[in-house]
Write an enzyme that holds these catalytic residues in place. Sequence first.
Site, mmCIF file in Angstrom:
data_model
loop_
_atom_site.group_PDB
_atom_site.id
_atom_site.type_symbol
_atom_site.label_atom_id
_atom_site.label_comp_id
_atom_site.label_asym_id
_atom_site.label_seq_id
_atom_site.Cartn_x
_atom_site.Cartn_y
_atom_site.Cartn_z
ATOM 1 N N ASP A 18 39.129 33.327 23.275
ATOM 2 C CA ASP A 18 40.583 32.953 23.065
ATOM 3 C C ASP A 18 41.337 33.513 23.830
ATOM 4 O O ASP A 18 41.006 34.222 24.683
ATOM 5 C CB ASP A 18 40.762 33.590 21.620
ATOM 6 N N ASP A 20 45.419 34.262 23.430
ATOM 7 C CA ASP A 20 46.591 35.197 23.012
ATOM 8 C C ASP A 20 46.108 36.059 22.077
ATOM 9 O O ASP A 20 45.289 35.660 20.969
ATOM 10 C CB ASP A 20 47.749 34.290 22.322
ATOM 11 N N ASP A 196 40.648 36.663 17.820
ATOM 12 C CA ASP A 196 41.299 37.765 17.008
ATOM 13 C C ASP A 196 41.988 36.865 15.781
ATOM 14 O O ASP A 196 42.384 38.004 14.857
ATOM 15 C CB ASP A 196 42.351 38.251 18.099
#
Length: 248
Positions: A18, A20, A196
Amino acid sequence: MTSLGVPEIEAGWALFLDLDGTLLDIAPEPDAVVVPATLPGTLAGLSARLGGALAIVSGRARGNVDRLLAPLALPGGFGHGAELRDADGRPAETDSMPPLPDDWPAHLSRFVERRPGLILERKPHGLALHFRAVPEYGAAVRAIMEDLVSEAVGFMLLPAHMAFEIRPRAATKARAVEALMATPPFRGRRPVFVGDDVTDEDGMAAARRFGGFGLHVGRDFTGGPAEVRAWLARATARPIEKATHDQS
């Protein structure tokens, strides 16, 4: 193993990352993220050492990711998997993605104009409305996005970091993992998905279905994106160990 119990990267892995909140620190606005100067080189070096089996799987549009990580144009899934690109740089067809209703961007633009501090992010197959700077509008943002989704088949509402996002139901990060794992150089490797947010859970679940696993920033990397970047950088500076498990 790292000091946090996260395994060091192995030669037989396929990495799905991922962006961001995982590689980059979250910023007040999507365009305000800071890309560390060393990150593109780290990703390029690690991709080479993994035989090209490194992908970015992000909610951002493909062009946006390429701009941030220039000069790299890595394989991956963009727009939460609505846009796919293979290891040879070929984009996948997106005919399976429903077109965004024409009136939605204008409707949300009028909503944002009356509420300074909100940010509307337009994507090829979706829309995100950010309220990080004005958290008091969170409930109103959710309500208007829910109203839009209720009017059309094929779309869903997704909670994100101080934002709500509309995306096609068919667009998931699992879609990106599944598509890439069916093609070289990813095929036959052990997928490891690092993310996240709730949007990354689909990708982690897909990695597990292929015999891999997921790593969660905040739970497994307590130092946040900086710790993830250091973990990746270590793998470019030392011999990567051969896998200790069956890759079949």
